[in-house]
Design a protein around this motif. Structure first.
Motif, PDB file in Angstrom:
ATOM      1  N   ARG A  16      45.884   7.108  56.607  1.00 16.88           N
ATOM      2  CA  ARG A  16      44.445   7.369  56.593  1.00 16.88           C
ATOM      3  C   ARG A  16      44.178   8.848  56.319  1.00 16.88           C
ATOM      4  O   ARG A  16      43.290   9.179  55.522  1.00 16.88           O
ATOM      5  N   ASP A  17      44.941   9.728  56.973  1.00 18.66           N
ATOM      6  CA  ASP A  17      44.786  11.164  56.741  1.00 18.66           C
ATOM      7  C   ASP A  17      45.031  11.522  55.273  1.00 18.66           C
ATOM      8  O   ASP A  17      44.326  12.354  54.706  1.00 18.66           O
ATOM      9  N   VAL A  86      49.442  -0.558  56.047  1.00 24.15           N
ATOM     10  CA  VAL A  86      48.567  -0.685  54.877  1.00 24.15           C
ATOM     11  C   VAL A  86      47.474  -1.723  55.154  1.00 24.15           C
ATOM     12  O   VAL A  86      46.336  -1.570  54.716  1.00 24.15           O
ATOM     13  N   GLU A  87      47.793  -2.752  55.922  1.00 21.52           N
ATOM     14  CA  GLU A  87      46.804  -3.778  56.268  1.00 21.52           C
ATOM     15  C   GLU A  87      45.683  -3.224  57.145  1.00 21.52           C
ATOM     16  O   GLU A  87      44.597  -3.793  57.195  1.00 21.52           O
ATOM     17  N   LEU A  88      45.961  -2.135  57.852  1.00 19.08           N
ATOM     18  CA  LEU A  88      44.970  -1.548  58.751  1.00 19.08           C
ATOM     19  C   LEU A  88      43.979  -0.629  58.032  1.00 19.08           C
ATOM     20  O   LEU A  88      42.940  -0.294  58.588  1.00 19.08           O
ATOM     21  N   TRP A  92      38.239   1.025  51.167  1.00 19.02           N
ATOM     22  CA  TRP A  92      38.131   2.326  50.496  1.00 19.02           C
ATOM     23  C   TRP A  92      39.401   3.144  50.692  1.00 19.02           C
ATOM     24  O   TRP A  92      39.901   3.745  49.737  1.00 19.02           O
ATOM     25  N   GLU A  93      39.941   3.210  51.924  1.00 19.92           N
ATOM     26  CA  GLU A  93      41.155   3.980  52.198  1.00 19.92           C
ATOM     27  C   GLU A  93      42.333   3.448  51.388  1.00 19.92           C
ATOM     28  O   GLU A  93      43.100   4.218  50.813  1.00 19.92           O
ATOM     29  N   LEU A 100      45.740   7.900  44.695  1.00 22.13           N
ATOM     30  CA  LEU A 100      46.540   9.128  44.863  1.00 22.13           C
ATOM     31  C   LEU A 100      47.999   8.881  44.481  1.00 22.13           C
ATOM     32  O   LEU A 100      48.637   9.729  43.852  1.00 22.13           O
ATOM     33  N   LEU A 101      48.522   7.730  44.846  1.00 22.36           N
ATOM     34  CA  LEU A 101      49.897   7.394  44.470  1.00 22.36           C
ATOM     35  C   LEU A 101      50.035   7.279  42.948  1.00 22.36           C
ATOM     36  O   LEU A 101      51.036   7.702  42.378  1.00 22.36           O
ATOM     37  N   SER A 102      49.025   6.706  42.303  1.00 21.12           N
ATOM     38  CA  SER A 102      49.096   6.520  40.851  1.00 21.12           C
ATOM     39  C   SER A 102      49.083   7.854  40.094  1.00 21.12           C
ATOM     40  O   SER A 102      49.487   7.921  38.933  1.00 21.12           O
TER      41      SER A 102
END
Length: 104
Positions: A16-17, A86-88, A92-93, A100-102
């Protein structure tokens, strides 16, 4: 695994951060998210080492997360819903983290 494993909730907080821009990450390894297309990609942020599973350019799950003290979260597909950080993530997050990963 370490004697004090990380929970999905603790790992989620780091993800999340990153999505919120509080932490930045750098890729570990030579292949970008797009080059991997389907497989594992590892990043580092503030001493935390996180490995994600890229499923055809889609962030599928967090495979593992190690904090600077050595505690770890590891993915287990036999666990119930809500045990993958990731499920949490909110919609939007999740989308922002994937974006960002892409770029990496």
């Amino acid at each position: 695994m370490s004697p004090n494993p990380l929970t999905a909730r603790e790992t989620y907080q780091i993800l999340r951060d990153i999505a919120l821009g509080v932490r930045s990450m750098r890729r570990i390894g030579e292949h970008s998210w797009v080059e991997i297309y389907c497989g594992l990609m590892t990043v580092e942020t503030d001493g935390w080492v996180i490995t994600f599973y890229n499923d055809c350019d889609t962030l599928d799950y967090c495979d593992s997360c190690y904090n600077p003290e050595g505690s770890a979260y590891t993915f287990d597909s036999s666990k119930r819903f809500g045990t993958d950080p990731v499920e949490l993530l909110s919609t939007w997050e999740h989308r922002e983290l994937e974006r960002l990963l892409s770029l990496m």
